[in-house]
Design a protein around this motif. Structure first.
Motif, PDB file in Angstrom:
ATOM      1  N   ALA A 196       0.951  -1.144   0.091  1.00 59.56           N
ATOM      2  CA  ALA A 196       0.154   0.154   0.039  1.00 59.56           C
ATOM      3  C   ALA A 196       0.824   1.314   0.047  1.00 59.56           C
ATOM      4  N   GLY A 197       0.484   2.124  -0.676  1.00 61.41           N
ATOM      5  CA  GLY A 197       1.306   3.477  -1.103  1.00 61.41           C
ATOM      6  C   GLY A 197       2.478   3.489  -1.540  1.00 61.41           C
ATOM      7  N   GLN A 198       3.148   2.203  -2.252  1.00 65.43           N
ATOM      8  CA  GLN A 198       4.179   1.983  -2.505  1.00 65.43           C
ATOM      9  C   GLN A 198       4.189   1.105  -4.025  1.00 65.43           C
ATOM     10  N   PRO A 199       4.091   2.297  -5.225  1.00 63.02           N
ATOM     11  CA  PRO A 199       3.760   1.798  -6.288  1.00 63.02           C
ATOM     12  C   PRO A 199       4.804   0.779  -6.989  1.00 63.02           C
ATOM     13  N   ASP A 200       5.971   1.077  -6.660  1.00 59.31           N
ATOM     14  CA  ASP A 200       6.961   0.068  -7.145  1.00 59.31           C
ATOM     15  C   ASP A 200       6.754  -1.524  -6.557  1.00 59.31           C
ATOM     16  N   ARG A 201       5.895  -1.448  -5.430  1.00 57.87           N
ATOM     17  CA  ARG A 201       5.895  -2.686  -4.853  1.00 57.87           C
ATOM     18  C   ARG A 201       4.780  -3.687  -5.723  1.00 57.87           C
ATOM     19  N   TYR A 202       3.778  -3.005  -6.453  1.00 62.74           N
ATOM     20  CA  TYR A 202       2.799  -3.554  -7.242  1.00 62.74           C
ATOM     21  C   TYR A 202       3.623  -4.240  -8.146  1.00 62.74           C
ATOM     22  N   VAL A 203       4.619  -3.404  -9.036  1.00 59.96           N
ATOM     23  CA  VAL A 203       5.350  -3.924  -9.970  1.00 59.96           C
ATOM     24  C   VAL A 203       6.301  -5.304  -9.575  1.00 59.96           C
ATOM     25  N   ARG A 204       6.594  -5.184  -8.355  1.00 59.43           N
ATOM     26  CA  ARG A 204       7.377  -6.402  -7.725  1.00 59.43           C
ATOM     27  C   ARG A 204       6.457  -7.512  -7.595  1.00 59.43           C
ATOM     28  N   ILE A 205       5.299  -7.164  -7.213  1.00 54.80           N
ATOM     29  CA  ILE A 205       4.224  -8.304  -7.070  1.00 54.80           C
ATOM     30  C   ILE A 205       3.855  -8.939  -8.436  1.00 54.80           C
ATOM     31  N   GLN A 206       4.153  -8.172  -9.460  1.00 54.83           N
ATOM     32  CA  GLN A 206       3.649  -8.766 -10.955  1.00 54.83           C
ATOM     33  C   GLN A 206       5.063  -9.379 -11.093  1.00 54.83           C
ATOM     34  N   GLN A 207       6.105  -9.335 -10.853  1.00 54.37           N
ATOM     35  CA  GLN A 207       7.339 -10.182 -11.072  1.00 54.37           C
ATOM     36  C   GLN A 207       7.221 -11.385 -10.071  1.00 54.37           C
ATOM     37  N   ILE A 208       6.615 -11.444  -8.953  1.00 54.73           N
ATOM     38  CA  ILE A 208       6.697 -12.466  -7.979  1.00 54.73           C
ATOM     39  C   ILE A 208       5.631 -13.470  -8.726  1.00 54.73           C
ATOM     40  N   ALA A 209       4.476 -12.684  -9.197  1.00 53.44           N
ATOM     41  CA  ALA A 209       3.390 -13.864  -9.969  1.00 53.44           C
ATOM     42  C   ALA A 209       3.931 -14.416 -11.050  1.00 53.44           C
ATOM     43  N   GLU A 210       4.987 -13.823 -11.759  1.00 55.14           N
ATOM     44  CA  GLU A 210       5.500 -14.609 -12.990  1.00 55.14           C
ATOM     45  C   GLU A 210       6.399 -15.585 -12.511  1.00 55.14           C
ATOM     46  N   GLU A 211       7.242 -15.245 -11.513  1.00 54.99           N
ATOM     47  CA  GLU A 211       8.306 -16.249 -10.874  1.00 54.99           C
ATOM     48  C   GLU A 211       7.365 -17.214 -10.379  1.00 54.99           C
ATOM     49  N   ALA A 212       6.227 -17.029  -9.860  1.00 56.31           N
ATOM     50  CA  ALA A 212       5.399 -18.409  -9.398  1.00 56.31           C
ATOM     51  C   ALA A 212       4.989 -19.249 -10.429  1.00 56.31           C
ATOM     52  N   VAL A 213       4.599 -18.862 -11.582  1.00 55.27           N
ATOM     53  CA  VAL A 213       4.226 -19.706 -12.730  1.00 55.27           C
ATOM     54  C   VAL A 213       5.347 -20.207 -13.326  1.00 55.27           C
ATOM     55  N   GLN A 214       6.501 -19.617 -13.360  1.00 56.55           N
ATOM     56  CA  GLN A 214       7.878 -20.379 -13.933  1.00 56.55           C
ATOM     57  C   GLN A 214       8.369 -21.360 -12.707  1.00 56.55           C
ATOM     58  N   THR A 215       8.263 -21.276 -11.692  1.00 58.05           N
ATOM     59  CA  THR A 215       8.365 -22.097 -10.558  1.00 58.05           C
ATOM     60  C   THR A 215       7.398 -23.288 -10.907  1.00 58.05           C
ATOM     61  N   ALA A 216       6.017 -23.327 -10.893  1.00 58.56           N
ATOM     62  CA  ALA A 216       5.155 -24.079 -11.128  1.00 58.56           C
ATOM     63  C   ALA A 216       5.690 -25.219 -12.443  1.00 58.56           C
ATOM     64  N   SER A 217       6.110 -24.409 -13.555  1.00 58.46           N
ATOM     65  CA  SER A 217       6.560 -24.954 -14.782  1.00 58.46           C
ATOM     66  C   SER A 217       7.920 -25.995 -14.414  1.00 58.46           C
ATOM     67  N   GLN A 218       8.764 -25.223 -13.892  1.00 57.55           N
ATOM     68  CA  GLN A 218       9.859 -26.263 -13.463  1.00 57.55           C
ATOM     69  C   GLN A 218       9.740 -27.350 -12.658  1.00 57.55           C
ATOM     70  N   GLU A 219       9.024 -27.355 -11.724  1.00 56.83           N
ATOM     71  CA  GLU A 219       8.503 -28.424 -10.979  1.00 56.83           C
ATOM     72  C   GLU A 219       7.828 -29.374 -11.370  1.00 56.83           C
ATOM     73  N   VAL A 220       6.666 -29.012 -12.165  1.00 54.22           N
ATOM     74  CA  VAL A 220       6.036 -29.846 -12.936  1.00 54.22           C
ATOM     75  C   VAL A 220       6.693 -30.902 -14.131  1.00 54.22           C
ATOM     76  N   HIS A 221       7.713 -29.795 -14.621  1.00 56.84           N
ATOM     77  CA  HIS A 221       8.500 -30.419 -15.756  1.00 56.84           C
ATOM     78  C   HIS A 221       9.653 -31.616 -14.863  1.00 56.84           C
ATOM     79  N   GLN A 222       9.844 -31.449 -13.826  1.00 59.57           N
ATOM     80  CA  GLN A 222      10.798 -32.270 -13.187  1.00 59.57           C
ATOM     81  C   GLN A 222      10.030 -33.477 -12.842  1.00 59.57           C
ATOM     82  N   LEU A 223       8.629 -33.351 -12.349  1.00 63.27           N
ATOM     83  CA  LEU A 223       7.745 -34.534 -11.815  1.00 63.27           C
ATOM     84  C   LEU A 223       7.517 -35.359 -12.894  1.00 63.27           C
ATOM     85  N   SER A 224       7.486 -34.568 -14.152  1.00 65.54           N
ATOM     86  CA  SER A 224       7.055 -35.757 -15.329  1.00 65.54           C
ATOM     87  C   SER A 224       7.988 -36.281 -15.886  1.00 65.54           C
ATOM     88  N   ARG A 225       9.195 -36.130 -15.396  1.00 65.55           N
ATOM     89  CA  ARG A 225      10.380 -36.831 -15.854  1.00 65.55           C
ATOM     90  C   ARG A 225      10.970 -37.781 -14.857  1.00 65.55           C
TER      91      ARG A 225
END
Length: 411
Positions: free
Chosen positions: A69-98
């Protein structure tokens, strides 16, 4: 802002099991839909584990969400965290598939919504969708990552042909098949009264047009919405698993409504720059903008000041004086400094507020980053900008009282 959500998933009429998964985590403001794929139970496992891995990553950064709240740069950081979360999911599911033959080739779509204060962040891979209903109008906020849609975007298929193509459900991006995946993200302002729908293609396949979605989402009571949507899909055929997550944004009784988001959207939509853009694309463009308040008599720009970008008058009026002592008036909807979106330049005019006024600044650096990050949107924006500047150059030989437009000060 108060958030209320409701969800339901159903295996449909023709499938033996349900490979869809969803999540509502009100403590994190986190909502997800995954549609798994793979033999036997692999699709179900992929969807379930993708949600698990992604939500764990978001949870690990909960302090960033709580202190935004009140820190615009933090919302951009949350956007990066959301992207990182999806990338993490892709990496982990890929490892599981192997890890086992029974999981080989498994994968899933993933559509994520994170709500923090009055901001929404989307992270998306696949063909599960997110829709926004605002003011009774429906807007699809995600792009289907399918071969048919890619062919449509490249001009190889018409919209009608893509809707019935055999490549309609051939995914070009998904979680799991590869360790890394390109993730679409979007950060935008929420307005009280917005209603969002996250759904698998078992539901969206039956949306013939936006009017169908609008009619289904128009019901005021949110608790019955997911059931109504699933009943609709079943009556239409129910050929796939069906999942719907409906999220409502309500005005908190202790908070005041913030009109800027809706006002900025309208200003961009009505400007030459927003001509022909969908709401989804306008939501990207609005992230490059900032509202600036000016008191009466304030010199907003001095002669020779370096312009940070393009300005649109939101409210009030400004006195415009150029280096030839030509004077004019800028009012609501007028814009100034369009050329600065291409090349930085010093102001050739003075702008002074005649009354308490507000300007919308489209920042040049943010605008340039956006055009590079999303080339298709960039092409549309630069086409609109070049057409406008070309018309201004042609008109620059006209020294009539309408010269204000020739100076690039009007939209």
């Amino acid at each position: 802002m108060k958030i209320v959500a409701s969800a339901l998933s159903d295996r449909g009429l023709l499938r033996d099991g349900n490979e869809d998964q969803y999540l509502i985590d009100e403590s994190l403001g986190l909502y997800m839909v995954c549609d798994g794929m793979g033999g036997h139970v692999a699709g179900e496992v992929a969807a379930e584990r993708a949600i698990e891995f992604a939500s764990e990553h978001i949870s690990a950064h909960s302090e960033v969400l709580e202190s935004a709240a009140g820190q615009p740069d933090r919302y951009v950081r949350i956007q990066q965290i959301a992207e990182e979360a999806v990338q993490t999911a892709s990496q982990e599911v890929h490892q599981l598939s192997r890890s086992s033959p029974k999981y080989a080739g498994m994968g899933t779509t993933l559509t994520m919504l994170v709500i923090v204060d009055d901001k929404a962040i989307i992270a998306h891979v696949g063909d599960s969708r997110m829709y926004l209903m605002r003011g009774g109008e429906i807007h699809q906020l995600t792009v289907d990552h399918t071969l048919a849609n890619e062919m449509f975007l490249c001009g190889g298929l018409t919209k009608e042909e893509a809707a019935t193509s055999r490549y309609q459900h051939v995914l070009t991006r998904s979680i799991g098949p590869h360790q890394f995946v390109t993730v679409d993200t979007l950060l935008f302002d929420l307005i009280p009264g917005d209603r969002l729908l996250l759904c698998s293609d078992g539901l969206s396949n039956y949306f013939a047009d936006e009017s169908v979605i609008a009619e289904l989402l128009a019901q005021k009571e949110i608790t019955g919405q997911p059931q109504q949507l699933i009943e609709f899909a079943k009556e239409a055929g129910g050929a796939d698993n069906i999942t719907a997550v409906v999220v409502d944004t309500l005005l908190d009784s202790d908070a005041e409504s913030e009109p800027d988001a809706d006002e900025r959207m309208e200003a961009l939509r009505n400007s030459f720059l927003g001509r022909g853009l969908s709401v989804r694309r306008l939501l990207y463009l609005i992230t490059t903008s900032t509202v600036i308040h000016c008191n009466a008599g304030k010199e907003f720009l001095e002669m020779g000041d370096r312009c940070p970008g393009m300005f649109i008058v939101l409210e009030g009026s400004f006195r415009f004086t150029d280096d030839d002592s030509f004077e004019s008036k800028l009012v609501k909807g007028d814009c100034f400094g369009q050329g600065n979106l291409i090349l930085p330049a010093k102001s050739h005019a003075r702008l002074i507020a005649n009354e308490p006024s507000r300007m919308l600044l489209i920042d040049r650096e943010k605008f340039n980053r956006l055009t590079k990050r999303i080339p298709r949107l960039g092409n549309a924006l630069l086409r609109n900008l070049s057409q406008h500047l070309s018309k201004a150059m042609v008109a620059s030989t006209d020294f009539s009282p309408g010269r204000r437009k020739d100076l690039g000060t009007s939209s």
